[in-house]
Design a protein around this motif. Structure first.
Motif, PDB file in Angstrom:
ATOM      1  N   ARG A   7      -0.365  10.094  -6.849  1.00  6.57           N
ATOM      2  CA  ARG A   7      -1.707   9.812  -6.332  1.00  6.57           C
ATOM      3  C   ARG A   7      -1.767   8.420  -5.685  1.00  6.57           C
ATOM      4  NH1 ARG A   7      -3.916  10.242 -10.725  1.00  6.57           N
ATOM      5  NH2 ARG A   7      -4.362  12.484 -10.628  1.00  6.57           N
ATOM      6  N   GLU A   8      -1.161   7.448  -6.306  1.00  4.22           N
ATOM      7  CA  GLU A   8      -1.196   6.092  -5.769  1.00  4.22           C
ATOM      8  C   GLU A   8      -0.470   6.002  -4.430  1.00  4.22           C
ATOM      9  OE1 GLU A   8       0.176   1.538  -7.039  1.00  4.22           O
ATOM     10  OE2 GLU A   8       0.476   3.220  -8.417  1.00  4.22           O
ATOM     11  N   GLU A  11      -2.670   7.686  -1.689  1.00  2.00           N
ATOM     12  CA  GLU A  11      -3.802   6.871  -1.253  1.00  2.00           C
ATOM     13  C   GLU A  11      -3.346   5.701  -0.380  1.00  2.00           C
ATOM     14  OE1 GLU A  11      -5.626   5.826  -4.924  1.00  2.00           O
ATOM     15  OE2 GLU A  11      -6.601   7.782  -5.203  1.00  2.00           O
ATOM     16  N   ASN A  12      -2.258   5.045  -0.775  1.00  2.00           N
ATOM     17  CA  ASN A  12      -1.763   3.911   0.015  1.00  2.00           C
ATOM     18  C   ASN A  12      -1.258   4.362   1.384  1.00  2.00           C
ATOM     19  OD1 ASN A  12      -2.331   2.203  -2.129  1.00  2.00           O
ATOM     20  ND2 ASN A  12      -0.245   2.270  -2.947  1.00  2.00           N
ATOM     21  N   LEU A  14      -2.229   7.043   3.131  1.00  2.00           N
ATOM     22  CA  LEU A  14      -3.369   7.391   3.972  1.00  2.00           C
ATOM     23  C   LEU A  14      -4.021   6.150   4.564  1.00  2.00           C
ATOM     24  CD1 LEU A  14      -5.416  10.271   2.267  1.00  2.00           C
ATOM     25  CD2 LEU A  14      -4.266  10.327   4.481  1.00  2.00           C
ATOM     26  N   GLU A  15      -4.211   5.149   3.751  1.00  2.00           N
ATOM     27  CA  GLU A  15      -4.853   3.922   4.227  1.00  2.00           C
ATOM     28  C   GLU A  15      -3.995   3.230   5.280  1.00  2.00           C
ATOM     29  OE1 GLU A  15      -6.709  -0.265   2.434  1.00  2.00           O
ATOM     30  OE2 GLU A  15      -5.911   1.285   1.092  1.00  2.00           O
ATOM     31  N   TYR A  20      -9.691   6.662   6.613  1.00  2.00           N
ATOM     32  CA  TYR A  20     -10.601   6.043   5.656  1.00  2.00           C
ATOM     33  C   TYR A  20     -11.601   7.039   5.074  1.00  2.00           C
ATOM     34  CZ  TYR A  20      -8.606   1.843   7.674  1.00  2.00           C
ATOM     35  OH  TYR A  20      -7.722   0.879   8.100  1.00  2.00           O
ATOM     36  N   GLY A  22     -12.674   9.888   2.391  1.00  2.00           N
ATOM     37  CA  GLY A  22     -12.325  10.030   0.986  1.00  2.00           C
ATOM     38  C   GLY A  22     -11.457  11.254   0.748  1.00  2.00           C
ATOM     39  N   TRP A  23     -10.277  11.049   0.172  1.00  4.64           N
ATOM     40  CA  TRP A  23      -9.361  12.149  -0.135  1.00  4.64           C
ATOM     41  C   TRP A  23      -9.023  12.119  -1.625  1.00  4.64           C
ATOM     42  CZ3 TRP A  23      -7.037  16.118   2.687  1.00  4.64           C
ATOM     43  CH2 TRP A  23      -7.347  16.150   4.052  1.00  4.64           C
ATOM     44  N   ASN A  24      -9.124  13.270  -2.265  1.00  5.41           N
ATOM     45  CA  ASN A  24      -8.765  13.416  -3.674  1.00  5.41           C
ATOM     46  C   ASN A  24      -7.425  14.130  -3.790  1.00  5.41           C
ATOM     47  OD1 ASN A  24     -11.287  12.316  -4.549  1.00  5.41           O
ATOM     48  ND2 ASN A  24     -12.245  14.297  -4.143  1.00  5.41           N
ATOM     49  N   THR A  74     -14.778  14.514   3.503  1.00  5.93           N
ATOM     50  CA  THR A  74     -14.188  14.429   2.167  1.00  5.93           C
ATOM     51  C   THR A  74     -13.045  15.426   2.089  1.00  5.93           C
ATOM     52  OG1 THR A  74     -16.279  13.777   1.149  1.00  5.93           O
ATOM     53  CG2 THR A  74     -14.563  14.637  -0.309  1.00  5.93           C
ATOM     54  N   GLU A  76      -9.418  17.049   0.198  1.00  3.67           N
ATOM     55  CA  GLU A  76      -8.850  17.347  -1.114  1.00  3.67           C
ATOM     56  C   GLU A  76      -7.463  17.936  -0.943  1.00  3.67           C
ATOM     57  OE1 GLU A  76      -9.970  19.646  -5.301  1.00  3.67           O
ATOM     58  OE2 GLU A  76     -11.239  19.881  -3.526  1.00  3.67           O
TER      59      GLU A  76
END
Length: 239
Positions: A7-8, A11-12, A14-15, A20, A22-24, A74, A76
């Motif tokens: 997950r970490e 997220e990194n 994607l950024e 920007y 929101g992605w879960n 958003t 997922e």
């Protein structure tokens, strides 16, 4: 399998690509099919450890299935990793693999490439990276003890596609095939009674050229939504 690391890194990554929304990101405990989601399969290298006898083995045929969707800014992602059983134990159970962190970064990087290309129309800047191994291969792929093979995933196309209601769409292999059109003749009464019976009847479709459409072995299937011998190389295809 450390889900927080996946997950970490996701997220990194994607950024860093300038996304920007929101992605879960979550990991499924069991294999599920999701109607209307985009699915993407990767084939990675990992190692397995038997919880019964302690035997360990490496495999380059570890399939990772990603389901993804984006609604109202958003997104997922649901990930499922297909497991394998120890061939040394008669009562073996499916074991989860252990990934090198470098391979986690490669798998997530390939996934983010697909997300940015499909949902955001970003240009193709990064090609899929090859997975690394620890130098040990334990023979050919063990089809009898692979969860992905039991579910038909190992034979599926590894390109991005929409989920089907019943199963993951298999890879098409009939490249260049042609479908022949039936020649249609009009009813004899449509011809003039003066036409000589010795003259063969010709259809308005007789001279039309028959054509076929060759199909590619890698494809995208767009079903409207409701609103996956071992080799160490990547099994993902650039759109």
């Amino acid at each position: 399998m450390d889900r927080d690391i996946w997950r970490e890194i996701f997220e990194n990554d994607l950024e860093s690509r300038g996304v920007y929304d929101g992605w879960n990101f979550s990991v499924d405990e069991n294999y599920q099919q999701r109607m209307g989601w985009l699915q993407y399969v990767q084939c990675c290298y990992a190692r397995f450890y038997c919880s019964i006898c302690g035997h360990s083995w490496g495999s380059s045929k570890v399939h990772i299935l990603f389901h993804m969707q984006l609604k109202r800014r958003t997104g997922e992602v649901r990930m499922y990793v297909f497991r394998q059983r120890c061939k040394m134990c008669t009562a073996a159970i499916y074991e989860e693999p252990t990934f090198l962190e470098e391979n986690i970064e490669i798998a997530i990087g390939n996934l983010v490439n697909k997300i940015t290309q499909k949902f955001y129309k970003f240009p193709i800047d990064n090609l899929p990276r090859s997975f690394v191994t620890d130098g040990r291969h334990d023979g050919p792929h063990d089809y009898n003890n692979c969860e992905g093979c039991a579910l038909g995933i190992c034979q599926c196309d590894t390109d991005i596609q929409y989920s089907d209601k019943h199963h993951i769409l298999p890879k098409r292999t009939n490249q260049g095939s042609k479908k022949k059109k039936k020649k249609r003749f009009p009813h004899p009464n449509t011809y003039s009674h003066r036409q000589s019976l010795s003259q063969p009847l010709r259809s308005a479709y007789w001279d039309r050229q028959e054509t076929g459409v060759g199909e590619s072995s890698h494809f995208i299937v767009e079903i409207p939504p409701d609103e996956p011998s071992d080799s160490s190389g990547p099994c993902c295809i650039i759109l």
